[in-house]
Design an enzyme around this catalytic site. Structure first.
Site, PDB file in Angstrom:
ATOM      1  N   ARG A   1       0.865  -1.231  -0.094  1.00 16.59           N
ATOM      2  CA  ARG A   1       0.010   0.022   0.128  1.00 16.59           C
ATOM      3  C   ARG A   1       0.925   1.251   0.034  1.00 16.59           C
ATOM      4  O   ARG A   1       1.986   1.155   0.658  1.00 16.59           O
ATOM      5  CB  ARG A   1      -0.873  -0.119   1.270  1.00 16.59           C
ATOM      6  CG  ARG A   1      -2.141  -0.955   0.999  1.00 16.59           C
ATOM      7  CD  ARG A   1      -3.308  -0.282   0.061  1.00 16.59           C
ATOM      8  NE  ARG A   1      -4.237  -1.226   0.014  1.00 16.59           N
ATOM      9  CZ  ARG A   1      -4.384  -2.374  -0.767  1.00 16.59           C
ATOM     10  NH1 ARG A   1      -3.306  -2.752  -1.678  1.00 16.59           N
ATOM     11  NH2 ARG A   1      -5.512  -3.170  -0.786  1.00 16.59           N
TER      12      ARG A   1
ATOM     13  N   GLU B   1      -3.135   7.594  -4.028  1.00 11.75           N
ATOM     14  CA  GLU B   1      -3.736   6.977  -5.117  1.00 11.75           C
ATOM     15  C   GLU B   1      -5.254   7.385  -5.309  1.00 11.75           C
ATOM     16  O   GLU B   1      -5.957   7.718  -4.357  1.00 11.75           O
ATOM     17  CB  GLU B   1      -3.746   5.529  -4.802  1.00 11.75           C
ATOM     18  CG  GLU B   1      -3.475   4.677  -5.951  1.00 11.75           C
ATOM     19  CD  GLU B   1      -3.389   3.118  -5.563  1.00 11.75           C
ATOM     20  OE1 GLU B   1      -2.090   3.091  -4.834  1.00 11.75           O
ATOM     21  OE2 GLU B   1      -4.043   2.350  -5.822  1.00 11.75           O
TER      22      GLU B   1
ATOM     23  N   HIS C   1      -1.429   0.102  -9.774  1.00  8.45           N
ATOM     24  CA  HIS C   1      -1.959  -0.779  -8.974  1.00  8.45           C
ATOM     25  C   HIS C   1      -2.726  -2.029  -9.590  1.00  8.45           C
ATOM     26  O   HIS C   1      -3.726  -2.491  -9.475  1.00  8.45           O
ATOM     27  CB  HIS C   1      -3.120   0.088  -8.054  1.00  8.45           C
ATOM     28  CG  HIS C   1      -3.398  -0.736  -6.719  1.00  8.45           C
ATOM     29  ND1 HIS C   1      -3.612   0.185  -5.730  1.00  8.45           N
ATOM     30  CD2 HIS C   1      -3.330  -2.158  -6.214  1.00  8.45           C
ATOM     31  CE1 HIS C   1      -3.977  -0.981  -4.583  1.00  8.45           C
ATOM     32  NE2 HIS C   1      -3.539  -2.055  -5.090  1.00  8.45           N
TER      33      HIS C   1
END
Ligand code: GLV
Length: 328
Positions: free
Chosen positions: A240, A269, A293
Site C-alpha cells: 500500500r 492514489e 495498482h
C-alpha cells in the site's frame, strides 16, 4: 430475503456462486467506474451484506447508511485499509478479505517483474530504444545488475513474501532475508534468514514490502530507513502506498540514497505524486518503474478473488466463520 450489494462489476465466477444460492437478492453497481460516494450511501440502504472494492471507503457513515441489517463486509481485496475496522467491530459487522493462493502468485510475479525491470533497466531502455536513440552496441551501455547472488529483503513475510522468496531463491539463486512482527517457519524452512528491519535494510540489494497498511505500518519506510539502504539498492512496493513516505522516497531517489524504485501503489492514489504542487516528480525519474495498482490484475487472481468473496459470504450466511475473516 438476504440483500447483497456489490459496488462494481467484478469477475463473474463468484457472482455465479451467489446467484446459485436461493434466497439472496443481489444488486450490482454496473458502471465502469468506482461508485460515487452519494450513490454508495444510497445503494447500501437496507443491505445485509456489502461486497466493496479497495477503492470504496467503508466507514461508519456507510455502515449507518446501510442500517442495522448490515452484518458482513466481504472486501474484494487482500488489503482492508479501506474499511474502518473499529466502526465494524462496534456494530458487530464481520469483515473478510479476498486473500488466496492465486492473488499471492499474481502479486509475487508482479513484484518479481518490477525487480527484473529495475535490475535490467527494461523500462528505461525500452523508452530510449523507441525514441530511435540506439545507434550501436556499447560495452558499458545501460549497465544493470544480475539477480544471482544478490540479497532480497522481504518486509512482511506472509503468503506473498513467501511465494516471492521461493521463486527467486530456487530460480535465480537470490539470498532471502525477511522481517516481520512474528517469525514464519515456512519461509525459514525455504532458507530465508530472519533479521531485524534495520539490519535487513542495510544488507538487502532489493527491499520488497508486503505488510498491510495499519497505523503501525504507516510510513514504515521514511527518511531514516531509506538512509540505511545501500546506495545501489532498490525499493519495491506492491503493498500500500502509505507504507512508504512518498515525499521522503522522492527526495532520497533524487539525492541518490538508493538506486531506484518499483512502485505499484501510491500514497495519494490515484495521484502518482503526493507532492502538494502535483509536480509529478516520480514520473520524471528514469530509475523508477511505475504500474497502476495492477499487481493482482491477472484473470486467474481476479476470478479467484471473486470466488473467495462469494465463499466468505456463503459461509457466513450458513452460520460458519468465513475462511478469510479479518481479526478485529
Ligand atoms: C490489492 O491491492 C489488494 O489488496 O487486493
Amino acid at each position: 430475503m438476504t440483500k447483497i450489494f456489490v459496488t462494481r462489476n467484478i469477475p463473474d465466477s463468484g457472482i455465479k456462486l451467489l446467484k446459485a444460492r436461493r434466497g439472496l437478492q443481489l444488486s450490482i453497481y454496473t458502471q465502469d467506474q468506482a461508485i460515487p460516494r452519494p450513490e454508495l450511501l444510497k445503494q447500501v440502504r437496507g443491505c445485509d451484506v456489502l461486497l466493496p472494492l479497495l477503492t470504496d471507503k467503508i466507514d461508519a457513515q456507510v455502515m449507518d447508511a446501510a442500517g442495522p441489517k448490515l452484518k458482513m463486509i466481504a472486501n474484494y481485496a487482500v488489503g482492508f485499509d479501506n474499511i474502518d475496522l473499529e466502526a465494524a467491530k462496534e456494530r458487530g459487522i464481520m469483515v473478510t478479505n479476498a486473500a488466496g493462493p492465486e492473488i499471492s502468485e499474481s502479486v509475487a510475479e508482479h513484484t518479481i517483474a518490477l525487480i527484473f525491470a529495475l535490475a535490467h533497466r527494461i523500462v528505461e531502455t525500452d523508452a530510449w530504444t523507441r525514441k530511435g536513440k540506439y545507434r550501436g552496441w556499447g560495452p558499458k551501455m545501460f549497465l544493470g545488475c544480475d539477480l544471482k547472488g544478490k540479497t532480497l529483503g522481504i518486509i512482511g513475510g506472509g503468503a506473498i513474501g513467501t511465494t516471492i522468496a521461493r521463486r527467486l531463491k530456487d530460480g535465480f539463486d537470490v539470498k532471502i532475508v525477511y522481517t516481520d512482527i512474528k517469525r514464519n517457519p515456512v519461509l525459514e524452512a525455504q532458507g530465508a534468514k530472519f533479521l531485524k528491519q534495520n539490519q535487513l535494510l542495510r544488507q538487502a540489494d532489493f527491499v520488497s514490502l508486503h505488510v498491510p497498511l495499519l497505523p503501525s505500518t504507516h510510513h514504515l519506510i521514511s527518511t531514516k530507513e531509506l538512509k540505511l539502504m545501500k546506495k545501489s539498492a532498490f525499493l519495491i512496493n506492491t503493498a500500500r502506498g502509505a507504507v512508504v513516505d512518498e515525499l521522503a522516497l522522492v527526495k532520497a531517489l533524487i539525492k541518490g540514497d538508493l538506486a531506484g524504485a518499483g512502485l505499484d501503489v501510491y500514497e495519494c492514489e490515484p495521484l502518482i505524486d503526493c507532492n502538494p504542487n502535483d509536480t509529478y516528480e516520480l514520473r520524471k525519474l528514469p530509475n523508477v518503474v511505475l504500474t497502476p495498482h495492477t499487481a493482482s490484475a491477472t484473470i486467474e487472481a481476479r476470478q479467484a478473488m471473486s470466488i473467495t468473496a462469494a465463499k466468505n459470504i456463503l459461509a457466513f450466511l450458513d452460520g460458519k466463520t468465513p475462511p478469510n475473516a479479518v481479526k478485529i
